[in-house]
Enzyme design. Structure first.
Site, PDB file in Angstrom:
ATOM      1  N   GLY A 109       0.791  -1.223   0.000  1.00 23.92           N
ATOM      2  CA  GLY A 109       0.000   0.000   0.000  1.00 23.92           C
ATOM      3  C   GLY A 109       0.819   1.267   0.000  1.00 23.92           C
TER       4      GLY A 109
ATOM      5  CD  GLU B  38      -2.243   1.524  -3.655  1.00 26.40           C
ATOM      6  OE1 GLU B  38      -3.460   1.294  -3.436  1.00 26.40           O
ATOM      7  OE2 GLU B  38      -1.445   1.887  -2.779  1.00 26.40           O
TER       8      GLU B  38
ATOM      9  CG  ASN C  24      -0.010   3.839   6.749  1.00 25.01           C
ATOM     10  OD1 ASN C  24      -0.571   3.316   7.700  1.00 25.01           O
ATOM     11  ND2 ASN C  24      -0.315   5.066   6.326  1.00 25.01           N
TER      12      ASN C  24
ATOM     13  CE1 TYR D 185      -4.584   2.506  11.485  1.00 24.38           C
ATOM     14  CE2 TYR D 185      -6.571   3.807  11.877  1.00 24.38           C
ATOM     15  CZ  TYR D 185      -5.193   3.688  11.882  1.00 24.38           C
ATOM     16  OH  TYR D 185      -4.420   4.748  12.294  1.00 24.38           O
TER      17      TYR D 185
ATOM     18  CG  PHE E  11      -2.193   9.539   9.526  1.00 26.56           C
ATOM     19  CD1 PHE E  11      -1.560   8.654   8.661  1.00 26.56           C
ATOM     20  CD2 PHE E  11      -2.019   9.362  10.889  1.00 26.56           C
ATOM     21  CE1 PHE E  11      -0.781   7.619   9.141  1.00 26.56           C
ATOM     22  CE2 PHE E  11      -1.237   8.334  11.390  1.00 26.56           C
ATOM     23  CZ  PHE E  11      -0.613   7.465  10.510  1.00 26.56           C
TER      24      PHE E  11
END
Length: 292
Positions: free
Chosen positions: A54, A75, A129, A132, A197
């Site tokens: 990513g 990606e 990164n 979540y 962010f």
């Protein structure tokens, strides 16, 4: 170009008419100190292959390319591919793949890059990164598939990082703690506040490094039995181990009680009090019991 600068991110979004995807968990890091810390603590060298999960607009990718032999950035968002090709155009050691990491054969990528510029690849470092919502599946895919990497340095929701690092007896300790610590040693890299962010997420993040073990911390007769015990034990945390494990590997409650007694583990304990060595002892005894 300072890819981490909020003004640059805004410019790129306008130039490419790019809209951030909530469903893909896209939040771009804007703190150079954190970027540098991730790269530094990944221990990337000039003969290393870096696989980034990513890359977004290429913030970490560019920093990694400065010190790595080669960077392969994976990606999933096809709308970011032309942006990455533009922002990373000055680097000749970056390969961009438009793929879903959960469907990507990482070992095949590694086996295709055993040399970098005629030199043998020294180490394989995974960085990223992570969104979540998909952090745990990505980590467990890498570990369970036996991806031939040396380390994984990743940013994730702080709560998940705390669960991975937790020791027996702590509230955050659970099946994820045991599983990751079986495959890796865990090191904290940095805590990252949500304010750095774009867009700002609702929670803080943490960066951890998982150094994949060459030798496991415990000897197991059967990994399947071990992980079945771990999953069952934490499946209903409020239950005792005796009740949680009833039915594991087809064993009755009475058989489980007998097994636990034979290895001097109190059957009234709960999973959160059991360390990895005790889970291994239990799993091995269940394996032996099954075979008479």
């Amino acid at each position: 170009m300072k890819l981490y600068a909020p003004s640059t991110i805004k410019q790129i979004k306008e130039q490419y008419d790019f809209k951030l995807s909530k469903s893909l968990g896209q939040n771009f890091l804007t703190d150079k100190n954190i970027i540098d810390k991730i790269i530094e603590d990944s221990f990337i060298g000039e003969d290393d292959l870096v696989i980034e999960i990513g890359p977004g607009i290429g913030v970490l990718t560019a920093a990694a390319a400065e010190v790595a032999g080669k960077v392969i950035a994976i990606e999933i968002d096809r709308n970011l591919i032309p942006i990455l090709k533009d922002t990373l155009t000055e680097y000749d050691n970056i390969e961009i793949l438009n793929q879903d990491i959960l469907k990507t054969d990482l070992n095949q990528i590694i086996e295709s890059n055993t040399e970098i510029d005629g030199r043998k690849t020294k180490s394989v470092r995974i960085i990223g990164n992570l969104p979540y919502y998909i952090t745990t599946p990505i980590i467990m895919k890498i570990l369970e598939e036996g991806v031939k990497a040396d380390s994984i340095t990743i940013m994730m929701q702080k709560e998940v990082a705390d669960r991975i690092k937790a020791e027996a007896g702590k509230k955050a300790y659970g099946a994820l703690s045991v599983a990751v610590q079986y495959y890796c040693s865990v090191a904290s890299v940095a805590n990252v506040p949500k304010e750095v962010f774009v867009p700002q997420p609702k929670v803080d993040s943490s960066v951890i490094r998982l150094d994949i073990r060459k030798d496991k911390p415990v000897e197991l007769f059967d990994e399947r039995v071990f992980f079945e015990c771990v999953r069952a034990g934490f499946g209903q945390r409020r239950k005792t181990m005796l009740n949680s494990l009833s039915g594991v590997c087809g064993l009755s409650k009475e058989a489980i009680a007998q097994v636990m007694q034979s290895i001097h583990i109190d059957s009234m304990r709960r999973a959160e009090t059991m360390n990895i060595e005790e889970f291994a002892l239990l799993a091995n005894e269940i394996y032996n019991y099954q075979r008479g």
